[in-house]
Scaffold this motif. Structure first.
Motif, PDB file in Angstrom:
ATOM      1  N   LYS A  19       0.809  -1.216   0.000  1.00 39.39           N
ATOM      2  CA  LYS A  19       0.000   0.000   0.000  1.00 39.39           C
ATOM      3  C   LYS A  19       0.849   1.275   0.000  1.00 39.39           C
ATOM      4  CE  LYS A  19      -3.420  -2.496   2.771  1.00 39.39           C
ATOM      5  NZ  LYS A  19      -4.129  -2.534   4.076  1.00 39.39           N
ATOM      6  N   MET A  20       2.159   1.124  -0.067  1.00 38.97           N
ATOM      7  CA  MET A  20       3.058   2.288   0.020  1.00 38.97           C
ATOM      8  C   MET A  20       3.755   2.515  -1.311  1.00 38.97           C
ATOM      9  SD  MET A  20       4.784   1.433   3.733  1.00 38.97           S
ATOM     10  CE  MET A  20       5.572   3.015   3.863  1.00 38.97           C
ATOM     11  N   THR A  21       4.111   3.788  -1.573  1.00 37.99           N
ATOM     12  CA  THR A  21       4.912   4.106  -2.751  1.00 37.99           C
ATOM     13  C   THR A  21       6.356   3.678  -2.482  1.00 37.99           C
ATOM     14  OG1 THR A  21       5.535   6.305  -1.958  1.00 37.99           O
ATOM     15  CG2 THR A  21       3.451   6.117  -3.187  1.00 37.99           C
ATOM     16  N   PRO A  22       7.165   3.474  -3.528  1.00 36.07           N
ATOM     17  CA  PRO A  22       8.572   3.091  -3.293  1.00 36.07           C
ATOM     18  C   PRO A  22       9.313   4.082  -2.389  1.00 36.07           C
ATOM     19  CG  PRO A  22       7.993   2.753  -5.580  1.00 36.07           C
ATOM     20  CD  PRO A  22       6.822   3.437  -4.964  1.00 36.07           C
ATOM     21  N   GLY A  23       9.062   5.372  -2.583  1.00 35.09           N
ATOM     22  CA  GLY A  23       9.742   6.369  -1.759  1.00 35.09           C
ATOM     23  C   GLY A  23       9.360   6.254  -0.301  1.00 35.09           C
ATOM     24  N   GLU A  24       8.070   6.072  -0.049  1.00 35.49           N
ATOM     25  CA  GLU A  24       7.605   5.925   1.336  1.00 35.49           C
ATOM     26  C   GLU A  24       8.174   4.661   1.967  1.00 35.49           C
ATOM     27  OE1 GLU A  24       3.202   8.079   1.012  1.00 35.49           O
ATOM     28  OE2 GLU A  24       3.421   5.915   0.626  1.00 35.49           O
ATOM     29  N   LEU A  25       8.240   3.594   1.177  1.00 36.10           N
ATOM     30  CA  LEU A  25       8.766   2.339   1.689  1.00 36.10           C
ATOM     31  C   LEU A  25      10.240   2.470   2.067  1.00 36.10           C
ATOM     32  CD1 LEU A  25       8.380  -0.669   2.264  1.00 36.10           C
ATOM     33  CD2 LEU A  25       8.944  -1.127  -0.147  1.00 36.10           C
ATOM     34  N   VAL A  26      11.018   3.107   1.187  1.00 36.68           N
ATOM     35  CA  VAL A  26      12.449   3.275   1.465  1.00 36.68           C
ATOM     36  C   VAL A  26      12.659   4.144   2.702  1.00 36.68           C
ATOM     37  CG1 VAL A  26      14.595   4.309   0.618  1.00 36.68           C
ATOM     38  CG2 VAL A  26      13.204   2.889  -0.899  1.00 36.68           C
ATOM     39  N   THR A  27      11.874   5.220   2.813  1.00 32.83           N
ATOM     40  CA  THR A  27      12.006   6.099   3.980  1.00 32.83           C
ATOM     41  C   THR A  27      11.682   5.351   5.265  1.00 32.83           C
ATOM     42  OG1 THR A  27      11.432   8.042   2.668  1.00 32.83           O
ATOM     43  CG2 THR A  27      11.180   8.221   5.058  1.00 32.83           C
ATOM     44  N   LEU A  28      10.602   4.589   5.233  1.00 37.26           N
ATOM     45  CA  LEU A  28      10.202   3.828   6.415  1.00 37.26           C
ATOM     46  C   LEU A  28      11.263   2.816   6.814  1.00 37.26           C
ATOM     47  CD1 LEU A  28       7.971   3.063   8.472  1.00 37.26           C
ATOM     48  CD2 LEU A  28       7.136   1.416   6.783  1.00 37.26           C
TER      49      LEU A  28
END
Length: 716
Positions: free
Chosen positions: A478-487
């Motif tokens: 449910k997350m964008t690649p950028g959000e996933l990497v940041t998390l």
């Protein structure tokens, strides 16, 4: 502090020997003189000398600028001064002087002048001019009160006028000085060979007459004067001790003494010269200046003595100078002989040993300490040694100063080079290899312990740490690649900081999973305790991230952690071209299974019995179950760490007590009682809810007699 091995000890010794040999070798002999100069400056600056010049056994009568500017000497050639010099010398002798030495030479007489004066040379018209002077010289010489000076030289000798030499019955002594290769006077000759016979130098002759004793040669070859064995580092020389920096010798202006003779003040001459050795010499700003050991601190042309008849000239304030009038070099030598405080210098063997020892100390410091710490050690040790050297110099013993300081500095540089090229090669490799995997303090501890990881693998007792985020795959979708990497960066960074902060080593990241070990590569006897600490901290940190970090908002992440302790193979494992520092063994597999087992019990951290046992009594635990994980036949007792000992909450204590009661009934096959105990806290504890359900089922359908209280887990 770095540990040193046998190779380091040998290297430090060899470096010290090399540095010591270099800096005490003949090509660097000038360093010995430099040490004297520095010690003289330190002594004069720090300690000084408070002796009253009036107590000096030596005084100087100065033919100075005042004399040249005062009638009857003003405008008159020095050859015409002889009568007045004779009168002053007579009064000095009558005043009780022991002996008078000439540091001035009158190589000619006005009676020799061939300058035309009327119909005859001036010399013929001045016949008899020096008669009174020569009579005075003869009288003083016959009484043993006078020694004339000369300069010995094959090229340009400088000697008194023959009539003067005849008058004193050839009582003439050499004024030559000993000049080092850097043109500095630090020592004075004791004797000269004249017609193959040793003849005392001027200073020795004057001191001998003051003592009333002849200089002797001792069995060791040392010159002995009145039972004083004169120390001679350089054969046949005396090392000058400028204790008073020149100010300890009173100076009488010849012009004032001549006026005092006119005044007929016999008492003044008695007060000034009774029992003294007197040196007659010139003190001018442009003539006969000598560079001595006082060149760094500055010396003085004596201390003006009380005056008899003439007023003190204006503008005669003394200032320290790098050079002094030559007569004070002889005055210092005479005073050193009379007061028996000539400087004793160490011989070459002693200087070399002291220099080598000093260099060895600094070499070992540079081997054990970081370069900055070793440099501080050098500064500190050199300062202490310099202080000791100044103290011994006060007592007329000159320890080498520059040789040890420079040799130790060279030893420091060579040892740092040795460490860089050879000794620290393994350390640099270690730091480079683990820089991205271990906390700096862990690497420092590993280096300090001297226990490096064995290439190819070794058996170590370690605690394995496995963690995994629960249900992360569905969240990630449910997350964008950028959000996933940041998390993930935030999560992995926070967990890694905690693991490394407790001495752990992050072996690898597998997606959202972390594989770490404690107890390797850095040796850590408390690895189990540190691993449990790290697990509890990681669990608490994830709660903080969920509550306060924007990247975690709305996701409510949870994770599972498995811990297991035991023997494992750790080391650089892989192919010949590519390898990683990692770990392999059943201990690793069990930790991985325990991480997955958390989901059956609804727990966040699960540890094996070995981890619980090795962590001591640091934590409050509850036993969860005895389980059989996939791929392993033996049952494992598993535990959950609740908190540090005595730090668990009231709720944790309540749940743990009820759980322990239920588990005891469960293992005793009293399933109804077990169900009741688990039910009391089932709403607050997933593990209790699980067991309550299982207990109710077995209470309704009792198991076979061969049943054992072991839970076999079918999945990972």
């Amino acid at each position: 502090m770095r540990r040193i091995g046998g190779r380091d000890i040998v290297a430090a010794i060899l470096i010290a020997l090399l540095a010591g040999a270099i800096f005490t070798s003949p090509p660097l002999q000038a360093l010995q003189g430099l040490s004297l100069d520095i010690l003289t400056a330190l002594h004069g600056t720090i300690i000084g000398d408070n002796r009253d010049p009036a107590t000096s056994p030596v005084v100087v009568v100065a033919i100075d600028g005042e004399t040249y500017d005062t009638p009857p000497f003003k405008g008159s050639p020095t050859q015409t001064w002889t009568r007045e010099i004779g009168r002053v010398l007579g009064s000095i002798t009558d005043g009780g002087a022991k002996v008078i030495g000439f540091d001035v030479i009158f190589p000619s007489s006005i009676e020799q002048s061939e300058i035309a004066f009327g119909d005859a040379p001036l010399g013929d018209r001045m016949k008899g001019f020096d008669r009174d002077y020569l009579i005075t010289l003869r009288k003083l010489s016959d009484n043993g009160k006078l020694v004339l000076g000369e300069i010995l030289s094959n090229d340009h000798p400088d000697a008194p006028y023959p009539a003067q030499r005849f008058a004193v019955r050839n009582t003439v002594r050499a004024l030559n000085v000993h000049t080092d290769t850097d043109d500095v006077i630090r020592r004075m000759p004791l004797s000269f060979s004249i017609d193959d016979k040793p003849v005392p130098a001027m200073a020795v002759e004057l001191a001998a007459r003051a003592f009333g004793a002849e200089p002797q040669t001792g069995p060791s070859g040392a010159t002995i004067l009145s039972n004083y064995a004169i120390p001679s580092a350089v054969p046949n020389t005396l090392t000058l001790n400028f204790r008073g920096m020149g100010r300890d010798v009173p100076v009488y202006s010849f012009a004032d003494l001549r006026a005092c003779v006119e005044k007929a003040d016999r008492d003044f001459f008695r007060r000034a010269f009774d029992g003294k050795v007197v040196l007659l010499g010139t003190i001018l700003n442009f003539e006969d200046r000598k560079l001595t050991s006082m060149r760094f601190s500055g010396g003085y042309d004596g201390t003006p003595a009380p005056r008899c008849a003439q007023p003190v000239p204006a503008g005669t304030t003394q200032k320290a100078r790098s050079d002094i009038a030559g007569v004070f070099v002889h005055a210092t030598a005479v005073r050193n002989l009379i007061e028996r405080d000539a400087i004793t210098e160490l011989g070459l063997p002693a200087r070399a040993i002291l220099t080598i020892v000093f260099a060895a100390i600094i070499a070992f410091a540079a081997c054990m300490l970081a370069p900055g710490g070793a440099m501080i050690a050098w500064f500190g040790f050199t300062a202490v040694y310099a202080a000791v050297a100044v103290v011994t110099f006060v007592h007329a013993l000159a320890l080498p100063l520059t040789e040890p300081a420079l040799a130790s500095l060279a030893a420091f540089a060579m040892m740092i080079g040795y460490r860089f090229v050879l000794a620290d090669r393994d350390e640099r490799f270690l730091r480079k290899s683990f820089a991205f995997y271990l906390a700096p303090e862990v690497i420092n501890t590993m280096v300090a312990s001297g226990k490096m990881p064995a290439l190819g693998g070794e058996m170590r007792n370690v605690t394995m740490f496995f963690s995994d985020l629960s249900g992360f795959s569905s969240i990630a979708e449910k997350m964008t690649p950028g959000e996933l990497v940041t998390l993930m960066n935030e999560y992995l960074s926070a967990m890694t900081d905690i693991i490394e902060g407790h001495g752990g080593y992050v072996d690898k990241y597998i997606g959202d999973s972390i594989v770490a070990m404690f107890g390797a590569p850095a040796d850590d006897p408390a690895h189990a305790r540190n691993a449990v600490h790290a697990a509890l901290k990681c669990h608490g940190k994830l709660a903080e991230l969920n509550a306060g970090n924007p990247a975690f908002a709305g996701h409510d992440l949870s994770h599972r952690i498995g811990l297991n302790s035991g023997e494992a193979v750790v080391g650089n494992i892989g192919s010949r071209r590519r390898f990683n520092y990692t770990v392999m063994s059943d201990t690793v597999n069990v930790a991985s299974r325990l991480e997955g087992a958390n989901k059956y019990y609804g727990t966040a951290i699960m540890a094996s019995e070995t981890t619980m046992a090795q962590s001591g009594d640091t934590f409050a635990w509850r036993e969860l179950d005895a389980i059989r994980v996939m791929g392993r036949g033996d049952a494992i007792r598993v535990f959950e760490p609740l908190a540090e000992k005595s730090a668990e909450s009231a709720e944790q204590t309540k749940v743990s007590a009820a759980y322990a009661e239920g588990l005891a009934y469960w293992r005793a096959r009293e399933f109804a009682k077990a169900s009741d105990a688990f039910e009391r806290v089932a709403n607050a504890d997933p593990a209790s809810a699980l067991f309550a359900k299982r207990a109710r089922a077995l209470a309704a359908n009792p198991p076979a007699p061969e049943w054992t209280p072991v839970n076999t887990l079918e999945g990972k």
